[in-house]
Design a protein around this motif. Structure first.
Motif, PDB file in Angstrom:
ATOM      1  N   ILE A  59     -14.256  -3.005  -6.814  1.00 48.78           N
ATOM      2  CA  ILE A  59     -13.170  -2.186  -6.285  1.00 48.78           C
ATOM      3  C   ILE A  59     -13.569  -1.494  -4.991  1.00 48.78           C
ATOM      4  CG2 ILE A  59     -11.730  -0.158  -6.710  1.00 48.78           C
ATOM      5  CD1 ILE A  59     -10.820  -2.617  -8.207  1.00 48.78           C
ATOM      6  N   TRP A  60     -14.800  -0.971  -4.930  1.00 48.13           N
ATOM      7  CA  TRP A  60     -15.208  -0.233  -3.728  1.00 48.13           C
ATOM      8  C   TRP A  60     -15.257  -1.153  -2.505  1.00 48.13           C
ATOM      9  CZ3 TRP A  60     -19.503  -1.849  -1.128  1.00 48.13           C
ATOM     10  CH2 TRP A  60     -20.440  -2.611  -1.825  1.00 48.13           C
ATOM     11  N   GLY A  96      -1.685   6.191  -5.436  1.00 48.91           N
ATOM     12  CA  GLY A  96      -2.837   6.040  -4.555  1.00 48.91           C
ATOM     13  C   GLY A  96      -2.437   5.571  -3.169  1.00 48.91           C
ATOM     14  N   PHE A 107       0.855  -1.182   0.000  1.00 56.59           N
ATOM     15  CA  PHE A 107       0.000   0.000   0.000  1.00 56.59           C
ATOM     16  C   PHE A 107       0.894   1.236   0.000  1.00 56.59           C
ATOM     17  CE2 PHE A 107      -3.491  -2.460   2.451  1.00 56.59           C
ATOM     18  CZ  PHE A 107      -3.916  -3.028   1.266  1.00 56.59           C
ATOM     19  N   ASN A 133      -5.296  -6.241  -7.818  1.00 59.28           N
ATOM     20  CA  ASN A 133      -5.628  -7.318  -6.890  1.00 59.28           C
ATOM     21  C   ASN A 133      -5.867  -8.608  -7.661  1.00 59.28           C
ATOM     22  OD1 ASN A 133      -8.756  -7.757  -7.277  1.00 59.28           O
ATOM     23  ND2 ASN A 133      -8.434  -5.522  -7.244  1.00 59.28           N
ATOM     24  N   SER A 191     -11.652  -1.714  -1.495  1.00 55.38           N
ATOM     25  CA  SER A 191     -11.120  -0.505  -0.852  1.00 55.38           C
ATOM     26  C   SER A 191     -11.589  -0.411   0.593  1.00 55.38           C
ATOM     27  CB  SER A 191     -11.552   0.738  -1.627  1.00 55.38           C
ATOM     28  OG  SER A 191     -11.006   0.724  -2.935  1.00 55.38           O
ATOM     29  N   LEU A 206      -4.064   3.211  -1.533  1.00 54.61           N
ATOM     30  CA  LEU A 206      -4.245   1.768  -1.533  1.00 54.61           C
ATOM     31  C   LEU A 206      -4.010   1.212  -2.932  1.00 54.61           C
ATOM     32  CD1 LEU A 206      -7.508   1.602   0.638  1.00 54.61           C
ATOM     33  CD2 LEU A 206      -5.145   1.347   1.422  1.00 54.61           C
ATOM     34  N   ARG A 207      -3.857  -0.088  -3.003  1.00 55.70           N
ATOM     35  CA  ARG A 207      -3.647  -0.737  -4.296  1.00 55.70           C
ATOM     36  C   ARG A 207      -4.962  -0.880  -5.050  1.00 55.70           C
ATOM     37  NH1 ARG A 207      -3.235  -5.527  -3.677  1.00 55.70           N
ATOM     38  NH2 ARG A 207      -2.661  -5.787  -1.500  1.00 55.70           N
ATOM     39  N   THR A 208      -4.926  -0.666  -6.354  1.00 54.62           N
ATOM     40  CA  THR A 208      -6.081  -0.997  -7.205  1.00 54.62           C
ATOM     41  C   THR A 208      -5.882  -2.359  -7.856  1.00 54.62           C
ATOM     42  OG1 THR A 208      -5.043   0.179  -9.054  1.00 54.62           O
ATOM     43  CG2 THR A 208      -6.611   1.417  -7.693  1.00 54.62           C
ATOM     44  N   TYR A 259      -9.602  -3.002   2.530  1.00 52.71           N
ATOM     45  CA  TYR A 259      -8.230  -2.543   2.722  1.00 52.71           C
ATOM     46  C   TYR A 259      -8.163  -1.424   3.762  1.00 52.71           C
ATOM     47  CZ  TYR A 259      -6.838  -5.099  -1.512  1.00 52.71           C
ATOM     48  OH  TYR A 259      -6.569  -6.081  -2.437  1.00 52.71           O
ATOM     49  N   THR A 260      -9.122  -0.500   3.715  1.00 48.16           N
ATOM     50  CA  THR A 260      -9.146   0.596   4.691  1.00 48.16           C
ATOM     51  C   THR A 260      -9.318   0.053   6.101  1.00 48.16           C
ATOM     52  OG1 THR A 260     -10.096   2.096   3.041  1.00 48.16           O
ATOM     53  CG2 THR A 260     -10.299   2.738   5.346  1.00 48.16           C
TER      54      THR A 260
END
Length: 322
Positions: free
Chosen positions: A252-253, A239, A227, A245, A256, A241-243, A259-260
């Motif tokens: 993606i949301w 970014g 990250f 994966n 995210s 975070l990583r997009t 990851y958050t």
């Protein structure tokens, strides 16, 4: 999955043994000879389940685990992903392993019977559990066991550096080395009067512990999870975070959000040890158990993202080779 099946069987055995232990103590009205035999039965059952040469239940998994454990304990061969992953998991289990070493020591010396729980005046004043010889918290043995997983992981990093000459491996080795002063300084808490430890070593221990936790948190996000939260890539327009994966079926949301959660919860859980700063918190019942369980949960979610990063690296290598 086999790993969850194995975990279920081990958890069931421990819970049943704990329940039998409590019921036996309640029936006898005290900690009796019958109750003291239950830890021996549980230990024998778990060891037999691991090395059982007669049954086929999880035989392949048990054999693989013992092979990897042997490679971790004797880190002289080339380090594989399984080797360092198990070693990393063992660092999270360092406190339970240290407690287990004391329990095993007492069982082997037959010091778990009721008379083995008597405490002298020094024990009561210093809050040091009973026992004799190495089977005490004021001996070197449990603290050496506590440090062993970090030493194993440090040696792995040095071994990988010798093979690859990649400098980040030395930084990773330094991360594990930074845990050793924390363990060393805290061990004096069990050999010195409380006021002397507070005056002379408490501040040094706290400084080293904060340094180690910050270093580990940075490494988790930047190197283990890839990250950009703690890296310079954020300032170059990257970014947080990583997009990228390996989960093609997840939006993606949603990733995210996961990851958050991992980033924020990992921050909190990396500093759970701060309860040791407060004498009031230390006196709470089961606080050590809760802290260990929280660390197991932190490592559980860390492992998922770390395996994802390993799969991404394999995918990138395969793409570059074509």
């Amino acid at each position: 999955m086999d790993i969850f099946g194995i975990a279920a069987w081990i958890s069931a055995a421990c819970l049943v043994a704990s329940a039998v232990f409590v019921l036996t103590c309640l029936k006898d009205g005290r900690y009796s000879e019958r109750a003291s035999s239950i830890p021996y039965c549980l230990a024998a059952l778990l060891v037999f389940g691991l090395v059982n040469p007669f049954g086929d239940t999880y035989r392949r998994n048990r054999r693989f685990f013992l092979q990897i454990l042997n490679r971790v304990v004797l880190p002289f061969r080339e380090v594989t992903f399984s080797d360092f992953l198990l070693a990393d998991i063992l660092t999270s289990l360092a406190k339970p392993l240290s407690d287990l070493s004391i329990a095993s020591c007492r069982m082997l010396s037959f010091d778990v019977a009721p008379q083995g729980l008597e405490r002298d005046a020094r024990d009561i004043e210093g809050d040091i559990p009973g026992g004799s010889g190495m089977c005490r918290l004021d001996s070197w043995f449990p603290h050496f066991i506590l440090a062993l997983p970090f030493i194993w992981r440090l040696l792995q990093c040095v071994r990988v550096y010798r093979s690859t000459r990649e400098v980040p491996n030395l930084a990773n080795a330094l991360k594990y080395f930074s845990a050793l002063p924390v363990i060393y300084l805290y061990s004096f808490r069990y050999t010195m009067p409380p006021h002397m430890w507070d005056e002379s070593l408490r501040g040094k221990w706290l400084a080293f512990a904060l340094l180690n936790s910050c270093f580990c948190y940075y490494w988790d996000l930047t190197w283990d999870w890839e990250f950009g939260v703690c890296s310079m890539s954020v300032w170059r327009g990257g970014g947080l975070l990583r997009t990228e994966n390996v989960y093609s079926g997840i939006r993606i949301w949603a990733l995210s959000g996961a990851y958050t959660w991992a980033v924020l919860s990992n921050l909190v859980l990396r500093f759970v040890w701060l309860h040791k700063v407060s004498s009031t918190m230390l006196d709470l019942p089961f606080i050590s158990l809760v802290a260990c369980l929280l660390e197991v949960f932190r490592r559980f979610q860390w492992t998922y993202i770390r395996i994802e990063v390993a799969l991404l690296k394999e995918s990138r290598a395969a793409s570059n080779s074509h």
